[in-house]
Design a protein around this motif. Sequence first.
Motif, PDB file in Angstrom:
ATOM      1  N   THR B   7       0.850  -1.198   0.000  1.00  0.00           N
ATOM      2  CA  THR B   7       0.000   0.000   0.000  1.00  0.00           C
ATOM      3  C   THR B   7       0.883   1.245   0.000  1.00  0.00           C
ATOM      4  O   THR B   7       1.950   1.253   0.623  1.00  0.00           O
ATOM      5  N   GLU B   9       0.315   3.938   1.563  1.00  0.00           N
ATOM      6  CA  GLU B   9       0.368   4.497   2.923  1.00  0.00           C
ATOM      7  C   GLU B   9       1.523   3.886   3.708  1.00  0.00           C
ATOM      8  O   GLU B   9       2.292   4.581   4.375  1.00  0.00           O
ATOM      9  N   ASN B  10       1.616   2.562   3.617  1.00  0.00           N
ATOM     10  CA  ASN B  10       2.691   1.872   4.328  1.00  0.00           C
ATOM     11  C   ASN B  10       4.062   2.333   3.827  1.00  0.00           C
ATOM     12  O   ASN B  10       4.986   2.572   4.608  1.00  0.00           O
ATOM     13  N   ILE B  12       4.817   5.234   2.366  1.00  0.00           N
ATOM     14  CA  ILE B  12       5.056   6.625   2.762  1.00  0.00           C
ATOM     15  C   ILE B  12       5.494   6.694   4.230  1.00  0.00           C
ATOM     16  O   ILE B  12       6.429   7.417   4.590  1.00  0.00           O
ATOM     17  N   GLN B  13       4.796   5.919   5.072  1.00  0.00           N
ATOM     18  CA  GLN B  13       5.130   5.928   6.501  1.00  0.00           C
ATOM     19  C   GLN B  13       6.586   5.478   6.717  1.00  0.00           C
ATOM     20  O   GLN B  13       7.331   6.094   7.475  1.00  0.00           O
ATOM     21  N   ASN B  16       9.049   8.135   5.382  1.00  0.00           N
ATOM     22  CA  ASN B  16       9.161   9.273   6.313  1.00  0.00           C
ATOM     23  C   ASN B  16      10.053   8.900   7.500  1.00  0.00           C
ATOM     24  O   ASN B  16      10.815   9.729   8.000  1.00  0.00           O
ATOM     25  N   GLY B  17       9.948   7.651   7.946  1.00  0.00           N
ATOM     26  CA  GLY B  17      10.817   7.169   9.033  1.00  0.00           C
ATOM     27  C   GLY B  17      12.284   7.217   8.611  1.00  0.00           C
ATOM     28  O   GLY B  17      13.159   7.603   9.393  1.00  0.00           O
ATOM     29  N   LYS B 138       9.211   9.582  -3.034  1.00  0.00           N
ATOM     30  CA  LYS B 138       7.950   9.805  -2.309  1.00  0.00           C
ATOM     31  C   LYS B 138       6.902  10.448  -3.219  1.00  0.00           C
ATOM     32  O   LYS B 138       5.732  10.034  -3.208  1.00  0.00           O
ATOM     33  N   LEU B 142       3.202   8.956  -4.235  1.00  0.00           N
ATOM     34  CA  LEU B 142       1.954   9.732  -4.079  1.00  0.00           C
ATOM     35  C   LEU B 142       1.218   9.847  -5.413  1.00  0.00           C
ATOM     36  O   LEU B 142       0.005   9.658  -5.482  1.00  0.00           O
TER      37      LEU B 142
END
Lengths: 194, 193
Positions: B7, B9-10, B12-13, B16-17, B138, B142
Amino acid sequence: MDDANFTRLKAFFSHVDFSAIDIAHFKSLWVEKEFKQYDFITEAGSIERYFYFVLEGVQAIYILNEKGEKVVLGFSYVGSPSGVFDSFINQEPSHSFLEALKPSKLLAISLTDYQWLFENYPGFYVWGHEFFKNILFGRLHREVEILTLSAEQRYLTFMQRCPEALKVIPQKYLASYLNMKPETFSRLRSNISY
Amino acid sequence: MAKLYITPENQIQRLNGVFLKVQELQNLPFTQLTTPLDPKSWSVLEVIEHLNKSYLLYYNKLEAALQNLPDTENDPSEFKARVWQKIVIEAQRPKNGVVKWKLKTLKRFEPLLDLSQLDQGDANKVFEDFNKLHQHLKTCILESRNKELKKTKITSAIGPIVLFYLPECYEFLICHIERHMVQIEGILSGIHQ
């Protein structure tokens, strides 16, 4: 900020005496931001920069579980506050995503300006007390519902009290919020009238 | 074999980490960034440079693929990785903070920094490039949320033996970064990975 939006903000900060406030300055602290459907307003792993007030649209706040599935914690909609509040206050990376489920228009205020309001106008502390009390009670109420009600009862209770705007968002978000599978939500929607 | 659902979302998270981690690294003293555990292994800065070089091989391919993909009206949804691609991805992914599969780096991915000639400005440039390149990754993730992702594949940097759909490619790249973040942890704590 136009007069209509200022009136909405005044209603939101209902405990604040606006006659004592420099209105032009207050208005200048807020920035209008627009998001397309499914835009991330805040990403997990980033720091929330704003406290939001919703002018248009519906937004969902969710975390990802170990399987990477979205677990919806709540929604914001017209007239409500929005944002990832813990990340905003602590200025630490967010664990949650905030996503626009519908095209959204939000008023945004930075942490520095948000804190400035509290420091300069005591009415914001009164508002803050009420605001956090309502959030706490709301979360406690939801916890009790999740832990004690059946899926059918959770569905009914939610549909009876939720704003119309939430009834048109994708079912998977509502199902997740109510801690049930999308199939269960779909079955309840077709079998139960409220 | 368990399926791999990807996904945005996963991804991107996790990305970002990585940005937060790299931001911390950037504040380390220059000597710590440029000192390897032994003469044959890489320093922190060389690992970052290796990630930059690796991503550069995908940069144009991702740009071209995204330009050619038609938009979709559907909600962004999860993407199931194919079997062979999943194997390639999982070979990169560290498990519980440990790199399971040791892989030999191909010559063209080697950082080739002359540590004796570097200064703080060079180190800053390596980090700047990392941030720029991976912000591009990233942005691609998106943008892909609104694309028909099964309309094009790209060739991996190791050749047509591995063809990726974009979400598979992103997952591969992020696992590759995470793998090297584990390596960096090892360098900083004096442990070979």
